[in-house]
Write a protein that holds these residues in place. Sequence first.
Motif, PDB file in Angstrom:
ATOM      1  N   SER A 207     -79.337  -1.666 -18.025  1.00 31.25           N
ATOM      2  CA  SER A 207     -78.317  -1.244 -17.067  1.00 31.25           C
ATOM      3  C   SER A 207     -77.001  -1.002 -17.787  1.00 31.25           C
ATOM      4  O   SER A 207     -76.600  -1.810 -18.630  1.00 31.25           O
ATOM      5  CB  SER A 207     -78.122  -2.314 -15.986  1.00 31.25           C
ATOM      6  OG  SER A 207     -76.906  -2.139 -15.300  1.00 31.25           O
TER       7      SER A 207
ATOM      8  N   THR B 214     -74.077  -1.096 -16.388  1.00 25.28           N
ATOM      9  CA  THR B 214     -73.144  -2.118 -15.915  1.00 25.28           C
ATOM     10  C   THR B 214     -73.372  -3.450 -16.617  1.00 25.28           C
ATOM     11  O   THR B 214     -72.428  -4.113 -17.068  1.00 25.28           O
ATOM     12  CB  THR B 214     -73.267  -2.310 -14.400  1.00 25.28           C
ATOM     13  OG1 THR B 214     -73.007  -1.061 -13.747  1.00 25.28           O
ATOM     14  CG2 THR B 214     -72.298  -3.360 -13.893  1.00 25.28           C
TER      15      THR B 214
ATOM     16  N   GLY C 263     -76.330   5.559 -13.493  1.00 21.48           N
ATOM     17  CA  GLY C 263     -76.373   4.859 -14.765  1.00 21.48           C
ATOM     18  C   GLY C 263     -77.032   5.677 -15.851  1.00 21.48           C
ATOM     19  O   GLY C 263     -77.063   6.909 -15.794  1.00 21.48           O
TER      20      GLY C 263
ATOM     21  N   ARG D  94     -80.498   5.547 -18.837  1.00 24.63           N
ATOM     22  CA  ARG D  94     -81.734   4.911 -19.279  1.00 24.63           C
ATOM     23  C   ARG D  94     -82.076   5.454 -20.657  1.00 24.63           C
ATOM     24  O   ARG D  94     -81.572   6.503 -21.075  1.00 24.63           O
ATOM     25  CB  ARG D  94     -82.868   5.207 -18.303  1.00 24.63           C
ATOM     26  CG  ARG D  94     -83.139   6.694 -18.130  1.00 24.63           C
ATOM     27  CD  ARG D  94     -84.337   6.953 -17.242  1.00 24.63           C
ATOM     28  NE  ARG D  94     -84.493   8.375 -16.974  1.00 24.63           N
ATOM     29  CZ  ARG D  94     -85.018   9.254 -17.806  1.00 24.63           C
ATOM     30  NH1 ARG D  94     -85.452   8.848 -18.996  1.00 24.63           N
ATOM     31  NH2 ARG D  94     -85.124  10.535 -17.478  1.00 24.63           N
TER      32      ARG D  94
END
Length: 307
Positions: free
Chosen positions: A21, A23, A58, A60
């Motif tokens: 992630s 974040t 986000g 990946r």
Amino acid sequence: MSALPPLKALQAFDALGRTGSLTLAAADLGVTPGAIGQQLRKLEEAVAAKLVAPDGRGLRLTPLGATYHAQIRQGFAALAEAGAVLREAAADVIVLSCLTTVLGKWIGRRMRDWTELGAQARISLVGSDAEPDLGQGAADLRIYYGGRTHPPHRTELFTDHIVPVCAPALIAGRPLSGPEDILRFPLLHIAWDPRFGANPGWAEWGRLIGTRPPPANLTYGLSGSAIDAALAGQGFVLGQLAFIGPELETGRLVIPFDLRLPLPEPYFLAWNPASLKKTGARAFHRWLLGEGRAQGLLSAPPAREPA
């Protein structure tokens, strides 16, 4: 492709790969998600490959990125293991801090006796006139002079004495009929750091023999420097017996008249109790105390025979 991508970029990429992630990666490194994204772009530029892809709001890892992450994860794991080994090794080293001259002229000279005991402890000797904070791990043990510092765990080590000494060549062919004849030669003075208080000098030794010495010819800030000057034949010095033992044994320094003055205060040994858990630390502590007792006996004035 750069031979070595930026470390911060690799750390950001590793954090993304570990946490999955953006974040969480930012929280792991204590930075903002934007900073992570910026470092990832730098990494992709450095390796000339697409390592991450958008995933909603986000990021990946791409398949190529996942392969790359598996490799660099091994590198970071190796770095972490190396750091652990280094910390473990450092944690088991016993640091003895001493005043500079105490290290150079006394305990440093005695360390061969310790090593010949076959002791397993690893010792690091540090010469410093500043008092380390033992409680904060600045050192494990400290040899210091005087009672102006009060570590919670300390004991008296020994009280030293001073005595006039010189190189034999200085008085060769010039016989001395009494201790007052010493004052006809150049006198070397030691000016202590004021925080240690006043040290006995030629004025005090003159009172011992009932006369007033002339001013010293040369003044030194360190006992070791003054002793070295005496060894070079520059004059008489009031040498601490703890600092001149080998020179007296080999005859490089001589004591024409053994009239000793005690230092105003003793030397102390202080320690951090937690440090005594290190390998060999308790044995080293006991050895230091034994060396202190032995020096105290050597420094004390010889017993006078009854009249």
